[in-house]
Design an enzyme around this catalytic site. Structure first.
Site, PDB file in Angstrom:
ATOM      1  N   GLN A  63       0.884  -1.020   0.290  1.00  0.00           N
ATOM      2  CA  GLN A  63       0.136   0.199   0.301  1.00  0.00           C
ATOM      3  C   GLN A  63       0.678   1.227   0.227  1.00  0.00           C
ATOM      4  OE1 GLN A  63      -2.663  -0.245   2.694  1.00  0.00           O
ATOM      5  NE2 GLN A  63      -4.217   1.649   2.052  1.00  0.00           N
ATOM      6  N   ASP A  64       1.097   1.672   1.823  1.00  0.00           N
ATOM      7  CA  ASP A  64       2.656   3.057   1.082  1.00  0.00           C
ATOM      8  C   ASP A  64       3.636   2.413   1.431  1.00  0.00           C
ATOM      9  OD1 ASP A  64       0.847   5.479   1.693  1.00  0.00           O
ATOM     10  OD2 ASP A  64       1.415   5.912   3.783  1.00  0.00           O
TER      11      ASP A  64
END
Length: 229
Positions: A63-64
């Site tokens: 994701q991040d």
């Protein structure tokens, strides 16, 4: 089956889109203003540098990027040598240890050797402000990585997509399951790993899929560059 196309071939137009130029501009302006952004600029596109489009066998969606000092270097879940292994990656190692014969947990979290074998370690957002999770989630990176997933879906054959957690599963909803192998499980984060990531057997299933297709399985034991020479 691989494609002769490169990332440059399929992404050149996308990289000229106004939204993408705006994303790069915003990140550059934040860096210039003194805000610390991870990963360093030279590492932002490492996932594509280490795994060419025609070499993609497996996609692991993150994701991040990690938002702590010295962690992120452009590959999802991976950290630089010498940096403590993050909890989600540690849980991935535990699953590997439990399911892959001979796997011993490494002392580092550097996954370049996976990437070099065709495992695209793709974060869906490619930058983050130091200490601020999801701070760049709305900058346009998601649009870009949606396009990347769509291009892999279109141009590659028989790719294994490992979708861990609801975010990755939503991103992967467009994948053609007739042409590719889609494996879903909870995220390996300590918050959810015990809900079905442990025991998902995804690393074994991935290699079985590749072998059944006549391809070389992934050696999941992460090797530091100096060790592999």
């Amino acid at each position: 089956m691989t494609t002769p196309l490169t990332w440059h071939d399929v992404l050149a137009d996308e990289k000229q889109q106004p939204y993408f130029l705006n994303t790069l501009k915003t990140v550059a302006e934040e860096r210039q203003s003194g805000i610390t952004i991870y990963p360093p600029q030279k590492d932002v596109f490492n996932a594509f540098r280490f795994t060419e489009l025609g070499d993609v066998k497996v996609v692991i969606l993150g994701q991040d990027p990690y938002h702590g000092p010295g962690q992120a270097h452009g590959l999802a879940f991976s950290v630089r040598p010498g940096v403590a292994i993050p909890p989600s990656l540690l849980n991935m190692y535990k699953e590997l240890e439990a399911t892959i014969p001979g796997f011993t947990r490494p002392t580092h979290g550097y996954l370049e050797s996976w990437a070099r074998q065709g495992v695209l370690l793709l974060n869906t957002v490619l930058t983050v402000r130091a200490g601020q999770a999801h701070s760049h989630a709305s900058l346009g990176w998601e649009t870009f990585t949606d396009k990347v997933i769509a291009l892999i879906n279109e141009h590659c054959e028989g790719v294994v997509f490992l979708l861990w957690g609801s975010h990755a599963q939503k991103k992967g909803a467009i994948i053609d399951r007739q042409r590719h192998c889609v494996l879903k499980a909870p995220h390996p984060s300590p918050l959810s790993a015990h809900r079905g990531f442990f025991g998902c057997n995804h690393f074994v299933q991935t290699n079985q899929w590749l072998v059944d297709r006549g391809e070389t399985p992934i050696d999941w034991m992460p090797v530091l560059p100096a060790e592999s020479e």
